[in-house]
Design a protein around this motif. Structure first.
Motif, short mmCIF file in Angstrom:
data_model
loop_
_atom_site.label_atom_id
_atom_site.label_comp_id
_atom_site.label_asym_id
_atom_site.label_seq_id
_atom_site.Cartn_x
_atom_site.Cartn_y
_atom_site.Cartn_z
N GLU A 1 -3.35 14.52 -3.26
CA GLU A 1 -2.67 15.81 -3.43
C GLU A 1 -1.44 15.93 -2.53
O GLU A 1 -0.42 16.49 -2.94
N THR A 2 -1.54 15.43 -1.31
CA THR A 2 -0.50 15.65 -0.32
C THR A 2 0.43 14.46 -0.12
O THR A 2 1.56 14.62 0.36
N GLY A 3 -0.05 13.25 -0.45
CA GLY A 3 0.74 12.06 -0.16
C GLY A 3 0.76 11.70 1.31
O GLY A 3 1.52 10.82 1.73
N ARG A 4 -0.08 12.36 2.09
CA ARG A 4 -0.13 12.06 3.52
C ARG A 4 -0.89 10.76 3.79
O ARG A 4 -1.53 10.22 2.91
N ASN A 5 -0.79 10.33 5.03
CA ASN A 5 -1.48 9.12 5.47
C ASN A 5 -0.94 7.87 4.76
O ASN A 5 -1.68 6.94 4.47
N GLU A 6 0.37 7.89 4.49
CA GLU A 6 0.98 6.70 3.90
C GLU A 6 1.08 5.61 4.96
O GLU A 6 1.47 5.86 6.10
N ILE A 7 0.74 4.40 4.55
CA ILE A 7 0.73 3.26 5.46
C ILE A 7 2.09 2.55 5.42
O ILE A 7 2.62 2.25 4.35
N THR A 8 2.63 2.30 6.60
CA THR A 8 3.87 1.53 6.71
C THR A 8 3.62 0.35 7.66
O THR A 8 2.69 0.36 8.46
N VAL A 9 4.44 -0.66 7.54
CA VAL A 9 4.36 -1.84 8.39
C VAL A 9 5.72 -2.08 9.01
O VAL A 9 6.76 -2.00 8.33
N ASP A 10 5.73 -2.36 10.29
CA ASP A 10 6.97 -2.68 11.00
C ASP A 10 7.70 -3.81 10.25
O ASP A 10 7.12 -4.88 10.03
N PRO A 11 8.97 -3.59 9.84
CA PRO A 11 9.69 -4.64 9.10
C PRO A 11 9.72 -5.98 9.81
O PRO A 11 9.75 -7.04 9.14
N ALA A 12 9.70 -5.98 11.14
CA ALA A 12 9.74 -7.24 11.88
C ALA A 12 8.46 -8.04 11.70
O ALA A 12 8.43 -9.25 11.94
N LEU A 13 7.38 -7.37 11.30
CA LEU A 13 6.08 -8.04 11.13
C LEU A 13 5.80 -8.45 9.69
O LEU A 13 4.90 -9.26 9.45
N GLU A 14 6.55 -7.89 8.75
CA GLU A 14 6.21 -8.06 7.35
C GLU A 14 6.15 -9.53 6.92
O GLU A 14 5.16 -9.98 6.34
N VAL A 15 7.20 -10.27 7.20
CA VAL A 15 7.26 -11.65 6.70
C VAL A 15 6.20 -12.54 7.33
O VAL A 15 5.44 -13.20 6.61
N GLU B 1 -2.12 11.57 -13.04
CA GLU B 1 -0.85 12.26 -12.80
C GLU B 1 0.08 11.48 -11.89
O GLU B 1 1.31 11.55 -12.05
N GLN B 2 -0.49 10.74 -10.94
CA GLN B 2 0.33 10.10 -9.92
C GLN B 2 0.41 8.58 -10.07
O GLN B 2 0.92 7.90 -9.18
N ASP B 3 -0.05 8.07 -11.19
CA ASP B 3 -0.01 6.61 -11.41
C ASP B 3 -0.62 5.88 -10.22
O ASP B 3 0.01 5.04 -9.57
N ALA B 4 -1.87 6.26 -9.92
CA ALA B 4 -2.55 5.72 -8.73
C ALA B 4 -3.82 4.98 -9.11
O ALA B 4 -4.47 5.27 -10.13
N VAL B 5 -4.17 4.01 -8.28
CA VAL B 5 -5.46 3.32 -8.39
C VAL B 5 -6.15 3.37 -7.04
O VAL B 5 -5.49 3.49 -6.00
N ILE B 6 -7.47 3.31 -7.10
CA ILE B 6 -8.26 3.33 -5.87
C ILE B 6 -8.94 1.98 -5.70
O ILE B 6 -9.69 1.54 -6.58
N LEU B 7 -8.65 1.32 -4.58
CA LEU B 7 -9.33 0.10 -4.19
C LEU B 7 -10.40 0.48 -3.16
O LEU B 7 -10.08 1.13 -2.16
N ALA B 8 -11.64 0.11 -3.41
CA ALA B 8 -12.74 0.54 -2.54
C ALA B 8 -13.54 -0.64 -2.05
O ALA B 8 -13.94 -1.52 -2.83
N HIS B 9 -13.80 -0.65 -0.75
CA HIS B 9 -14.62 -1.71 -0.16
C HIS B 9 -16.08 -1.51 -0.54
O HIS B 9 -16.52 -0.39 -0.85
N ASN B 10 -16.84 -2.59 -0.46
CA ASN B 10 -18.27 -2.54 -0.80
C ASN B 10 -19.08 -1.61 0.09
O ASN B 10 -20.21 -1.27 -0.24
N TYR B 11 -18.52 -1.18 1.22
CA TYR B 11 -19.24 -0.29 2.13
C TYR B 11 -19.03 1.19 1.82
O TYR B 11 -19.52 2.04 2.55
N LEU C 1 -4.09 5.83 2.92
CA LEU C 1 -5.42 5.70 3.51
C LEU C 1 -6.01 7.10 3.61
O LEU C 1 -5.38 7.99 4.19
N PRO C 2 -7.19 7.34 3.04
CA PRO C 2 -7.72 8.71 3.05
C PRO C 2 -7.81 9.36 4.42
O PRO C 2 -7.61 10.56 4.55
N ASP C 3 -8.11 8.58 5.45
CA ASP C 3 -8.23 9.12 6.81
C ASP C 3 -7.68 8.10 7.79
O ASP C 3 -8.20 6.99 7.89
#
Length: 328
Positions: free
Chosen positions: A292-306, A34-44, A98-100
């Motif tokens: 379900e909620t779209g919470r815990n969205e990760i952002t990065v300070d624009p000054a750090l991105e490049v 429904e949300q055009d999402a993929v899950i990337l999961a670490h080996n742990y 990020l789930p949590d």
């Protein structure tokens, strides 16, 4: 799909537990569509996440590489905060969840940009190689990133006789032993791997004659020295897949053994169990709620991105070899 998945993991997840996981797995699969999402999961990740809902799995290097090619609009990173930041840096136009948000990392918390500035003042002109297990701010203050799977090649690519390698002191010492390059370290360590000792390895060998011991290079060098093989989680998997040891102990986070055992039912796994409390926050329920909620969205300070993205991209441009150090 869920029944087929359980056939793969039935010898690591009891049927009564799977009955509890199944509704969550089905809900997550629906939400991904429904949300055009993929899950990337670490080996742990635990097996119900790793095998039940993940679309792409791997170690930090593999997830960073794969994040470059994700087409979906939303990425859910089942791992820890720095991994989600890395995915966001490589996909600035996508939503990364990020789930949590409490999923941290002892290594990432052990180093700051001010620490890097102090190291540069003490060692002028020496390049800074930063483990990917760090914040975007630390990556931005660095010259190039590395993972446990490509640290040797990254350091060799610099063509220098001395590097600053941060923040994992044990990884740095283990890599220094393999490259002949002088490595200046920082006193960081992984709270999972630093707890292993040579005595643990001796006890495993005493209790399980004939076992092959594979250690992660975040373990103390004394542990790596008494192991049969040392490598990243991806290299550990390759070792088991290619060499098929009859009995093996993976000296790393313990869910790793469950995930590899699901793919290799013919191999006996000895399970020394050191858990990462941060990785274990990525439950099916947490993943479902994030979608379900779209919470815990990760952002990065624009000054750090490049600058942070540049350090990651420099790492990804280094050609890596598939083999890890073999002590046998």
């Amino acid at each position: 799909m869920s029944a087929a998945t359980y056939d793969q993991v039935r010898h690591v997840i009891p049927e009564v537990e799977w009955a509890l996981f199944e509704p969550e797995i089905e809900a997550i699969q629906r939400l991904k569509r429904e949300q055009d999402a993929v899950i990337l999961a670490h080996n742990y990740m635990t097996p119900e996440v790793f095998h039940g809902v993940a679309d792409i799995v791997g170690d930090s290097l593999a997830l960073a590489r794969e994040a470059q090619h994700v087409e979906a609009g939303t990425i859910v990173l089942a791992g820890v905060h720095f991994m989600a930041e890395t995915a966001k840096l490589l996909n600035p136009g996508k939503r990364v969840l990020l789930p949590d948000l409490r999923s941290g990392c002892s290594l990432a918390e052990s180093i700051t940009p001010d620490d890097i500035a102090a190291l540069r003042r003490a060692h002028p002109g020496v390049p800074v190689v930063t483990y990917v297990n760090t914040s975007a701010a630390v990556k931005a203050a660095s010259d190039i990133c590395c993972t446990s799977g490509n640290a040797v090649e990254v350091i060799e690519s610099l063509g220098t006789q001395k590097v600053i390698m941060i923040p994992d002191q044990y990884l740095a010492r283990n890599i220094a032993a393999r490259t002949g390059v002088e490595v200046i370290t920082h006193p960081g360590a992984c709270e999972v791997h630093e707890r292993f000792s040579p005595k643990d390895i001796d006890d495993i060998r005493d209790g399980h004659p004939g076992v092959t011991v594979i250690a992660h290079p975040e373990c103390p060098p004394e542990v790596v020295a008494v192991s049969d093989f040392a490598g990243s989680t991806a290299q550990m998997i390759d070792f088991v897949t290619e060499r098929k040891p009859l009995k093996v102990a993976l000296i790393t986070e313990c869910s790793m053994s469950d995930n590899v055992a699901a793919d290799h039912p013919d191999v006996e796994f000895v399970r020394p169990c050191n858990l990462c409390p941060h990785m274990k926050r990525n439950t099916l329920t947490a993943i479902r709620r994030a979608l379900e909620t779209g919470r815990n969205e990760i952002t990065v300070d624009p000054a750090l991105e490049v600058p942070a993205r540049r350090a990651i991209e420099r790492m990804l441009a280094v050609k890596t070899r598939p083999e890890a150090k073999d002590h046998s």
